[in-house]
Design a protein around this motif. Sequence first.
Motif, PDB file in Angstrom:
ATOM      1  N   PHE A  79      62.340  25.443  11.413  1.00  0.00           N
ATOM      2  CA  PHE A  79      62.457  26.618  10.548  1.00  0.00           C
ATOM      3  C   PHE A  79      61.934  27.839  11.278  1.00  0.00           C
ATOM      4  CE2 PHE A  79      58.237  24.990   9.744  1.00  0.00           C
ATOM      5  CZ  PHE A  79      57.439  26.116   9.563  1.00  0.00           C
ATOM      6  N   SER A  80      62.539  28.960  10.954  1.00  0.00           N
ATOM      7  CA  SER A  80      62.083  30.235  11.519  1.00  0.00           C
ATOM      8  C   SER A  80      62.218  31.301  10.449  1.00  0.00           C
ATOM      9  CB  SER A  80      62.908  30.612  12.757  1.00  0.00           C
ATOM     10  OG  SER A  80      64.280  30.726  12.434  1.00  0.00           O
ATOM     11  N   GLU A  81      61.321  32.242  10.454  1.00  0.00           N
ATOM     12  CA  GLU A  81      61.280  33.308   9.440  1.00  0.00           C
ATOM     13  C   GLU A  81      61.859  34.589  10.020  1.00  0.00           C
ATOM     14  OE1 GLU A  81      58.118  35.391   6.302  1.00  0.00           O
ATOM     15  OE2 GLU A  81      57.396  34.121   7.952  1.00  0.00           O
ATOM     16  N   THR A  82      62.666  35.261   9.215  1.00  0.00           N
ATOM     17  CA  THR A  82      63.213  36.551   9.619  1.00  0.00           C
ATOM     18  C   THR A  82      62.232  37.660   9.231  1.00  0.00           C
ATOM     19  OG1 THR A  82      64.385  36.875   7.519  1.00  0.00           O
ATOM     20  CG2 THR A  82      65.551  35.686   9.265  1.00  0.00           C
ATOM     21  N   ASP A  83      62.489  38.852   9.726  1.00  0.00           N
ATOM     22  CA  ASP A  83      61.590  39.978   9.453  1.00  0.00           C
ATOM     23  C   ASP A  83      61.513  40.326   7.972  1.00  0.00           C
ATOM     24  OD1 ASP A  83      61.049  40.202  12.140  1.00  0.00           O
ATOM     25  OD2 ASP A  83      62.563  41.757  12.502  1.00  0.00           O
ATOM     26  N   ASP A  84      62.574  40.008   7.211  1.00  0.00           N
ATOM     27  CA  ASP A  84      62.578  40.360   5.782  1.00  0.00           C
ATOM     28  C   ASP A  84      62.204  39.176   4.889  1.00  0.00           C
ATOM     29  OD1 ASP A  84      64.825  38.905   6.242  1.00  0.00           O
ATOM     30  OD2 ASP A  84      66.241  40.338   5.376  1.00  0.00           O
ATOM     31  N   GLY A  85      61.597  38.126   5.460  1.00  0.00           N
ATOM     32  CA  GLY A  85      61.047  37.052   4.647  1.00  0.00           C
ATOM     33  C   GLY A  85      61.988  35.909   4.324  1.00  0.00           C
ATOM     34  N   ARG A  86      63.172  35.904   4.917  1.00  0.00           N
ATOM     35  CA  ARG A  86      64.081  34.779   4.727  1.00  0.00           C
ATOM     36  C   ARG A  86      63.786  33.703   5.776  1.00  0.00           C
ATOM     37  NH1 ARG A  86      69.520  37.504   5.638  1.00  0.00           N
ATOM     38  NH2 ARG A  86      68.212  38.753   7.032  1.00  0.00           N
ATOM     39  N   TYR A  87      64.366  32.504   5.554  1.00  0.00           N
ATOM     40  CA  TYR A  87      64.138  31.411   6.496  1.00  0.00           C
ATOM     41  C   TYR A  87      65.465  30.802   6.943  1.00  0.00           C
ATOM     42  CZ  TYR A  87      59.088  31.164   5.798  1.00  0.00           C
ATOM     43  OH  TYR A  87      57.743  31.437   5.785  1.00  0.00           O
ATOM     44  N   MET A  88      65.524  30.478   8.205  1.00  0.00           N
ATOM     45  CA  MET A  88      66.592  29.661   8.748  1.00  0.00           C
ATOM     46  C   MET A  88      65.972  28.284   9.007  1.00  0.00           C
ATOM     47  SD  MET A  88      69.173  31.674   8.784  1.00  0.00           S
ATOM     48  CE  MET A  88      70.331  30.672   9.734  1.00  0.00           C
ATOM     49  N   ILE A  89      66.510  27.249   8.353  1.00  0.00           N
ATOM     50  CA  ILE A  89      65.913  25.924   8.505  1.00  0.00           C
ATOM     51  C   ILE A  89      66.983  24.910   8.932  1.00  0.00           C
ATOM     52  CG2 ILE A  89      64.280  26.502   6.662  1.00  0.00           C
ATOM     53  CD1 ILE A  89      65.688  24.348   4.938  1.00  0.00           C
ATOM     54  N   THR A  90      66.525  23.789   9.419  1.00  0.00           N
ATOM     55  CA  THR A  90      67.400  22.666   9.728  1.00  0.00           C
ATOM     56  C   THR A  90      66.896  21.442   8.987  1.00  0.00           C
ATOM     57  OG1 THR A  90      67.949  23.502  11.936  1.00  0.00           O
ATOM     58  CG2 THR A  90      68.326  21.156  11.520  1.00  0.00           C
ATOM     59  N   LEU A  91      67.797  20.803   8.248  1.00  0.00           N
ATOM     60  CA  LEU A  91      67.484  19.532   7.599  1.00  0.00           C
ATOM     61  C   LEU A  91      68.097  18.407   8.425  1.00  0.00           C
ATOM     62  CD1 LEU A  91      68.067  20.051   3.748  1.00  0.00           C
ATOM     63  CD2 LEU A  91      65.910  20.083   5.015  1.00  0.00           C
ATOM     64  N   SER A  92      67.298  17.413   8.740  1.00  0.00           N
ATOM     65  CA  SER A  92      67.787  16.218   9.419  1.00  0.00           C
ATOM     66  C   SER A  92      67.939  15.114   8.376  1.00  0.00           C
ATOM     67  CB  SER A  92      66.817  15.788  10.518  1.00  0.00           C
ATOM     68  OG  SER A  92      66.766  16.775  11.536  1.00  0.00           O
ATOM     69  N   GLY A  93      69.152  14.628   8.201  1.00  0.00           N
ATOM     70  CA  GLY A  93      69.448  13.670   7.149  1.00  0.00           C
ATOM     71  C   GLY A  93      68.665  12.372   7.292  1.00  0.00           C
ATOM     72  N   VAL A  94      68.026  11.943   6.219  1.00  0.00           N
ATOM     73  CA  VAL A  94      67.194  10.730   6.225  1.00  0.00           C
ATOM     74  C   VAL A  94      67.863   9.603   5.442  1.00  0.00           C
ATOM     75  CG1 VAL A  94      65.005   9.734   5.456  1.00  0.00           C
ATOM     76  CG2 VAL A  94      65.043  11.990   6.551  1.00  0.00           C
ATOM     77  N   SER A  95      68.152   9.849   4.166  1.00  0.00           N
ATOM     78  CA  SER A  95      68.724   8.786   3.336  1.00  0.00           C
ATOM     79  C   SER A  95      69.371   9.379   2.097  1.00  0.00           C
ATOM     80  CB  SER A  95      67.641   7.791   2.911  1.00  0.00           C
ATOM     81  OG  SER A  95      68.160   6.822   2.002  1.00  0.00           O
ATOM     82  N   ARG A  96      70.400   8.701   1.631  1.00  0.00           N
ATOM     83  CA  ARG A  96      70.957   9.047   0.331  1.00  0.00           C
ATOM     84  C   ARG A  96      70.027   8.540  -0.777  1.00  0.00           C
ATOM     85  NH1 ARG A  96      76.704   6.422   1.521  1.00  0.00           N
ATOM     86  NH2 ARG A  96      75.287   5.126   2.773  1.00  0.00           N
ATOM     87  N   TYR A  97      70.200   9.071  -1.940  1.00  0.00           N
ATOM     88  CA  TYR A  97      69.371   8.700  -3.081  1.00  0.00           C
ATOM     89  C   TYR A  97      70.202   8.827  -4.345  1.00  0.00           C
ATOM     90  CZ  TYR A  97      69.215  13.745  -3.726  1.00  0.00           C
ATOM     91  OH  TYR A  97      69.577  15.055  -3.899  1.00  0.00           O
ATOM     92  N   ARG A  98      69.692   8.227  -5.410  1.00  0.00           N
ATOM     93  CA  ARG A  98      70.320   8.339  -6.726  1.00  0.00           C
ATOM     94  C   ARG A  98      69.344   9.007  -7.679  1.00  0.00           C
ATOM     95  NH1 ARG A  98      74.626   5.776  -8.797  1.00  0.00           N
ATOM     96  NH2 ARG A  98      74.618   4.308  -7.045  1.00  0.00           N
ATOM     97  N   ILE A  99      69.798  10.044  -8.360  1.00  0.00           N
ATOM     98  CA  ILE A  99      68.951  10.749  -9.324  1.00  0.00           C
ATOM     99  C   ILE A  99      68.805   9.906 -10.587  1.00  0.00           C
ATOM    100  CG2 ILE A  99      68.768  12.765 -10.828  1.00  0.00           C
ATOM    101  CD1 ILE A  99      70.138  14.408  -8.683  1.00  0.00           C
ATOM    102  N   LEU A 100      67.550   9.638 -10.953  1.00  0.00           N
ATOM    103  CA  LEU A 100      67.267   8.911 -12.184  1.00  0.00           C
ATOM    104  C   LEU A 100      67.059   9.860 -13.349  1.00  0.00           C
ATOM    105  CD1 LEU A 100      64.773   6.244 -10.757  1.00  0.00           C
ATOM    106  CD2 LEU A 100      67.247   6.025 -11.087  1.00  0.00           C
ATOM    107  N   SER A 101      66.359  10.962 -13.087  1.00  0.00           N
ATOM    108  CA  SER A 101      66.098  11.958 -14.121  1.00  0.00           C
ATOM    109  C   SER A 101      65.552  13.212 -13.466  1.00  0.00           C
ATOM    110  CB  SER A 101      65.088  11.434 -15.149  1.00  0.00           C
ATOM    111  OG  SER A 101      63.834  11.178 -14.539  1.00  0.00           O
TER     112      SER A 101
END
Length: 214
Positions: A79-101
């Motif tokens: 992740f890196s922060e821009t001058d105006d407070g936004r973020y550029m991030i990278t997600l590395s996929g770990v696992s699928r999941y099922r939403i229970l609630s």
Amino acid sequence: MISSADLPETIPVFPLPGALLLPRSRLPLHIFEPRYLAMLEDALKTSHRLIGMVQPLPQSGRGGPKLHSIGCAGRVTAFSETDDGRYMITLSGVSRYRILSQVDGFSPYIRANVSWDGFARDLGPSEHDPAFDREDFTPLLSRYFRENNLSTDWDSLKQADDEMLIDALSMLCPFSVEDKQALLEAPTLSDRRQTLITLIEFALRGGNNEETMQ
């Protein structure tokens, strides 16, 4: 590497139409909305740093957003922060999941109780697809890219292993939300490849509504 014992029962959820994350893949994201900046800040405070990507369903009536039941969680690995407070991030996929609630209580973003059961292969090594015929697939893909005015590094595609190629195309091709969900829910890499080819062939036929995808 995260093991099954490290996977939490509750994760923050980021509903983003068309943004597909798959296990062992990487998804760059631009975070700027205050609620998702708060989500990122909270995720970075945890040991697992997981954020669950999920496809939203069309809204119907009042209430919170309706979500598909299956998503994929990724670990914030850059992740890196821009001058105006936004973020550029990278997600590395770990696992699928099922939403229970969904978790009740005040939070600017969605939190969900999830189950990781049924997705053990996501935590394992890269998958291979012995039945993948690249000689037949490449001309089909070339035609699809040409008709959709898409460009790519063909040399890199030729050198990519089965999983990297199939998953990268699943994530990058401009399919609908429901099509992306079908690619996500494919049980194996071979199933995902077959779904990908079906979607490409369907698109090349013009996506005629009278045709039924098998």
